[in-house]
Design a protein around this motif. Structure first.
Motif: not given
Ligand code: MG
Ligand code: TXA
Length: 327
Positions: A140, A51, A138, A225, A146, A175
């Motif tokens: 991604n 990740k 997540s 983010h 995500s 999320e």
């Molecule tokens: Mg995340």
């Protein structure tokens, strides 16, 4: 691993891979997760590596039912139990004091662990079948949007994981909401798929501590983010913004409910044809991805109303719009 991941619904294969320390992408009702055995430090290290995630950002551990909490948490306060009874399985993560069985990598060396019972039949079956707690961020690359469909995972992490469990598109699309019971009073740490008003049904005076970074020595570092590569600008009033700004020719609009008739129809996406925040949440990440890949110079996004899942949607859009150069 370099061969592309297989996408399928073979729970026995997924369980066997996890038991062997491999990573499997799992469907949940919120977003797809990048899962590994939460008690296997080599698998955990692999999650951070694949990740590209900094080690100071702790992971959520997915468990099959509320009874599993006592295996990993050293305390389960009354109000946390009440939330779990009402909303699990579901888009709610509880941060509780940890037991020592939880490896440091899961909780960034801190005193608490984040636990969640996800509401997806395939993943619940996998949790029961494997008997393993599954750590899963997540699925991604760190900082990017995500994934809410198996293809999203395959496109970005497909060459680096063994298997993608195909549970179809995610129902909720944002999320989980994270609620902490690790401090002196309960706090909402992250807005998500469970609206704050639902949590207030159980804890009326719960406070919010939202912009908090996971890294105590670098607060604010995680502001950017959920971000597309394309520059994204967020506005509360799309018509006013369009009338007051000269935009690049290749500008796409990401709209909540109403289209803009004078704008090219192939340069606008509507998050909710019905005008609900739940529907908008479901489509948000897939629309951001589609616009990001379509080669626009700019994405102009409209805020959602501040009810239901609106605050969580706006939180994601705000972080996606954050400019590293701005202060
Ligand atoms: Mg995340
Ligand atoms: O819906 C979700 O929560 C998805 C699916 C896969 O379950 N998972 C997810 O994981 O969004 P991730 O890693 O992208 O986000 C986990 C969030 C982060 O904001 C992290 O800082 C917070 O949970 N978190 C995890 N453990 C924590 C802890 N011990 N204390 C405070 N925050 C924690």
């Amino acid at each position: 691993m370099s061969a592309p991941a297989i996408i399928g619904t073979d729970l026995n294969l997924a369980a066997a891979l996890l038991e062997a320390g491999k990573l499997v992408a799992i469907p949940t009702e919120t977003v797809y997760g990048l899962a590994g055995n939460a008690l296997d430090t080599a698998a955990l290290a692999q999650i951070f590596l694949v990740k590209g995630r900094p080690h100071f950002d702790p992971l959520i551990v997915h468990i099959p039912d509320v009874h599993s909490v006592e295996l990993y948490a050293s305390a389960f306060p009354e109000q946390a139990r009440a939330l779990a009874a009402k909303f699990w399985p579901g888009p709610l993560t509880l941060v509780l004091p940890r037991k020592n069985i939880i490896p440091d990598l899961v909780c960034a060396g801190g005193p608490s662990v984040a636990l969640r019972v996800p509401n997806h039949p395939l993943t619940l079956e996998l949790l029961r079948k494997s008997g393993l707690p599954l750590a899963a961020p997540s699925a991604n690359p760190f900082g990017y949007i995500s994934p809410t469909r198996p293809e999203h995972v395959a496109a970005q992490l497909g060459n680096r994981i063994s298997y993608i469990l195909d549970g179809g598109p995610c129902d909720i699309g944002l999320e989980s909401t994270v609620v902490s019971f690790a401090g002196p009073k309960p706090e909402i740490l992250r807005l998500g798929g469970l609206a704050p008003e639902r949590i207030r049904e159980v804890i009326p005076d719960i406070s919010m501590s939202l912009r908090q970074s996971s890294n105590p020595i670098a607060p604010g570092q995680l502001d950017k983010h959920y971000a597309p590569k394309t520059k994204l600008v967020l506005t509360g009033n799309i018509r006013q913004y369009l009338s007051q700004h000269k935009l690049p020719q290749q500008t796409a609009l990401l709209l909540f409910h109403h289209g803009v008739p004078e704008w090219p129809s192939d340069a606008q996406m509507i998050l909710s044809p019905q005008g609900t925040t739940a529907e908008a949440a479901q489509h948000l990440f897939a629309c951001m991805r589609a616009l990001d890949q379509a080669g626009f110079a700019l994405i102009l996004a409209e805020q959602a109303p501040e009810t239901g899942l609106g605050p969580a949607i706006n939180d994601r859009l705000l972080r996606a719009s954050f400019q590293e150069t701005s202060t």
